[in-house]
Design an enzyme around this catalytic site. Sequence first.
Site, PDB file in Angstrom:
ATOM      1  N   PRO A  24       0.996  -1.226   0.007  1.00 30.14           N
ATOM      2  CA  PRO A  24       0.043  -0.082  -0.150  1.00 30.14           C
ATOM      3  C   PRO A  24       0.961   1.325  -0.256  1.00 30.14           C
ATOM      4  O   PRO A  24       1.750   1.266   0.863  1.00 30.14           O
ATOM      5  CB  PRO A  24      -0.794  -0.214   1.274  1.00 30.14           C
ATOM      6  CG  PRO A  24       0.011  -1.186   2.120  1.00 30.14           C
ATOM      7  CD  PRO A  24       0.826  -1.945   1.273  1.00 30.14           C
ATOM      8  N   GLN A 101      -6.141  -1.403   2.153  1.00 28.69           N
ATOM      9  CA  GLN A 101      -5.653  -1.226   3.418  1.00 28.69           C
ATOM     10  C   GLN A 101      -6.544  -0.160   4.402  1.00 28.69           C
ATOM     11  O   GLN A 101      -6.653   0.729   3.928  1.00 28.69           O
ATOM     12  CB  GLN A 101      -3.987  -0.660   3.276  1.00 28.69           C
ATOM     13  CG  GLN A 101      -3.655  -0.835   5.092  1.00 28.69           C
ATOM     14  CD  GLN A 101      -2.247   0.086   4.919  1.00 28.69           C
ATOM     15  OE1 GLN A 101      -2.082   1.146   4.591  1.00 28.69           O
ATOM     16  NE2 GLN A 101      -1.185  -0.776   5.540  1.00 28.69           N
ATOM     17  N   TYR A 183       0.412   4.399  13.431  1.00 28.88           N
ATOM     18  CA  TYR A 183      -0.829   4.884  13.294  1.00 28.88           C
ATOM     19  C   TYR A 183      -1.715   4.337  14.475  1.00 28.88           C
ATOM     20  O   TYR A 183      -1.154   3.702  15.376  1.00 28.88           O
ATOM     21  CB  TYR A 183      -1.528   4.746  11.878  1.00 28.88           C
ATOM     22  CG  TYR A 183      -0.623   5.385  10.907  1.00 28.88           C
ATOM     23  CD1 TYR A 183      -0.650   6.894  10.836  1.00 28.88           C
ATOM     24  CD2 TYR A 183       0.099   4.706   9.941  1.00 28.88           C
ATOM     25  CE1 TYR A 183       0.270   7.435   9.893  1.00 28.88           C
ATOM     26  CE2 TYR A 183       1.048   5.363   8.752  1.00 28.88           C
ATOM     27  CZ  TYR A 183       0.941   6.626   9.006  1.00 28.88           C
ATOM     28  OH  TYR A 183       1.624   7.516   8.138  1.00 28.88           O
ATOM     29  N   LEU A 301      13.097  -2.981   1.627  1.00 31.23           N
ATOM     30  CA  LEU A 301      13.883  -3.015   0.894  1.00 31.23           C
ATOM     31  C   LEU A 301      13.935  -4.248   0.538  1.00 31.23           C
ATOM     32  O   LEU A 301      15.316  -4.720   0.332  1.00 31.23           O
ATOM     33  CB  LEU A 301      15.311  -2.395   1.724  1.00 31.23           C
ATOM     34  CG  LEU A 301      15.246  -1.215   1.865  1.00 31.23           C
ATOM     35  CD1 LEU A 301      16.694  -0.237   2.602  1.00 31.23           C
ATOM     36  CD2 LEU A 301      15.529  -0.294   0.315  1.00 31.23           C
TER      37      LEU A 301
HETATM   38  C1  LIG Z   1       5.094   6.884  -1.651  1.00 34.46           C
HETATM   39  C2  LIG Z   1       4.722   5.643  -0.435  1.00 34.46           C
HETATM   40  C3  LIG Z   1       3.667   5.721   0.284  1.00 34.46           C
HETATM   41  C4  LIG Z   1       3.310   4.612   1.409  1.00 34.46           C
HETATM   42  N1  LIG Z   1       2.151   4.561   1.918  1.00 34.46           N
HETATM   43  C5  LIG Z   1       1.917   3.695   2.683  1.00 34.46           C
HETATM   44  C6  LIG Z   1       0.664   3.030   3.203  1.00 34.46           C
HETATM   45  O1  LIG Z   1      -0.469   3.898   2.758  1.00 34.46           O
HETATM   46  N2  LIG Z   1       0.447   2.335   4.069  1.00 34.46           N
HETATM   47  C7  LIG Z   1       1.593   1.498   4.443  1.00 34.46           C
HETATM   48  O2  LIG Z   1       1.245   0.674   5.307  1.00 34.46           O
HETATM   49  N3  LIG Z   1       2.802   1.704   4.173  1.00 34.46           N
HETATM   50  C8  LIG Z   1       2.925   2.849   3.267  1.00 34.46           C
HETATM   51  N4  LIG Z   1       4.447   3.106   2.632  1.00 34.46           N
HETATM   52  C9  LIG Z   1       5.198   2.089   3.157  1.00 34.46           C
HETATM   53  C10 LIG Z   1       5.553   1.038   2.263  1.00 34.46           C
HETATM   54  O3  LIG Z   1       4.290   0.198   1.964  1.00 34.46           O
HETATM   55  C11 LIG Z   1       6.625   0.043   2.505  1.00 34.46           C
HETATM   56  O4  LIG Z   1       6.604  -0.670   3.710  1.00 34.46           O
HETATM   57  C12 LIG Z   1       7.828   0.698   2.792  1.00 34.46           C
HETATM   58  O5  LIG Z   1       8.310   1.814   1.729  1.00 34.46           O
HETATM   59  C13 LIG Z   1       9.108  -0.222   2.954  1.00 34.46           C
HETATM   60  O6  LIG Z   1       9.011  -0.835   1.755  1.00 34.46           O
HETATM   61  P1  LIG Z   1      10.101  -0.752   0.390  1.00 34.46           P
HETATM   62  O7  LIG Z   1      11.485  -0.675   0.920  1.00 34.46           O
HETATM   63  O8  LIG Z   1       9.773  -1.827  -0.783  1.00 34.46           O
HETATM   64  O9  LIG Z   1       9.650   0.787  -0.224  1.00 34.46           O
HETATM   65  C14 LIG Z   1       4.454   4.193   1.916  1.00 34.46           C
HETATM   66  C15 LIG Z   1       5.643   4.088   1.191  1.00 34.46           C
HETATM   67  C16 LIG Z   1       6.028   5.140  -0.015  1.00 34.46           C
HETATM   68  C17 LIG Z   1       7.052   4.879  -0.708  1.00 34.46           C
END
Ligand SMILES: Cc1cc2nc3c(=O)[nH]c(=O)nc-3n(C[C@H](O)[C@H](O)[C@H](O)COP(=O)(O)O)c2cc1C
Length: 365
Positions: A24, A101, A183, A301
């Site tokens: 999400p 979500q 949250y 990551l």
């Molecule tokens: C632009 C953006 C928006 C995000 N919005 C949410 C969200 O709505 N809900 C959530 O649980 N995490 C949110 N996250 C966190 C990501 O879902 C993820 O857990 C976090 O970026 C780590 O994963 P990654 O290393 O693949 O980016 C967001 C991350 C980014 C980059």
Amino acid sequence: MPSVLFSPIKLGGVELENRIVVAPMCQYSAVDGCATDWHFAHLGMLANSAAGLVVVEATHVERHGRITHGCMGLYSDECEAALKRIVDFCRRTGHAKLGIQLAHAGRKASAQRPWEGGGPLKPGQEPWETIAPSGLPFGPDWHTPRAMAADDFARVRTAFAAAAQRAVRIGFDAIELHMAHGYLAHSFMSPLSNQRTDQYGGSAESRMRFPREIAEAVRQVVPRTIALGARITGSDWLDGGLTAVDAVFCAKTLKAAGFDYVDISSGGISSATRTPTAPGYNVDIAEQVRATGIVTRTVGLIVTAQQAEAIVSDGKADMVALARAILDDPHWGWHAARTLGADIKRPNQYLRSAPALWPGAAMAG
Ligand SMILES: Cc1cc2nc3c(=O)[nH]c(=O)nc-3n(C[C@H](O)[C@H](O)[C@H](O)COP(=O)(O)O)c2cc1C
């Protein structure tokens, strides 16, 4: 050997084509909680990303539960209709299963969009009163939330169940509760933000009470044909905060409440948190949670196809979620399939893409 990443998996009554999940991601582009044409383009594209499941961003169960003025909500008929139009389009044109979500931002609500600073809304920016387990701000200069009273508990519980019913009507395949990133639900679980002395504070069981009540209220209104899960905290990454032991406890509680899966994320409880920057930083915690027997996803990551394949084939998690890597390359799944020699579905309009460009590569589709 066939790719495990590209093998199917069952979440309760729902089967996903593979174990890649689009995490999400807030787009801060809604109008009074309602999805816009930005979401149409964004989600329409991701529905064809070859991910088994695309999870719609944090969608808030009440207006004042939104993080920013641009966050999505599912608290009105208008929000429901706007999202249904997009989900219907994704179904007609895409292959991914679709999840949502459901969230309440608690003391991190009333904030600016990231590109407007990301801090608390200032006077003149239409800030609103925030709620939390205790009257403790997220960080210096943040709004001091109001400690929740009995009517807040009842209203928020009901709002989660009502939003879940709207999500069911829209036709989502999966519904997941946001119980991480500082949250509202997470702020009840963490002793760093919950200093209540009533039945909602104190021991781990008591701090879990309100998130469990929300989970049970949602479980009651979501049919078993829809997968129900939650994103939970693997670690607060702060002294005195939640650890993997608490994640295991949370997962067991949700499993007992009839949840089909959990997603292990971490961090976000306070502005002092420094989340690790190592590849797959939540994977080891996910492995401990998976030992409880609940289907487990992890995020954080995960960037390369080989890394994702190793996480699921080594049994550390059942699924992986990707956020930033997918924003960077919305066809990450197509390219991972090529690397791992797997077959994926592409939209008819794009069928002539990869085979012509990569004639010798191990790929299909
Ligand atoms: C632009 C953006 C928006 C995000 N919005 C949410 C969200 O709505 N809900 C959530 O649980 N995490 C949110 N996250 C966190 C990501 O879902 C993820 O857990 C976090 O970026 C780590 O994963 P990654 O290393 O693949 O980016 C967001 C991350 C980014 C980059």
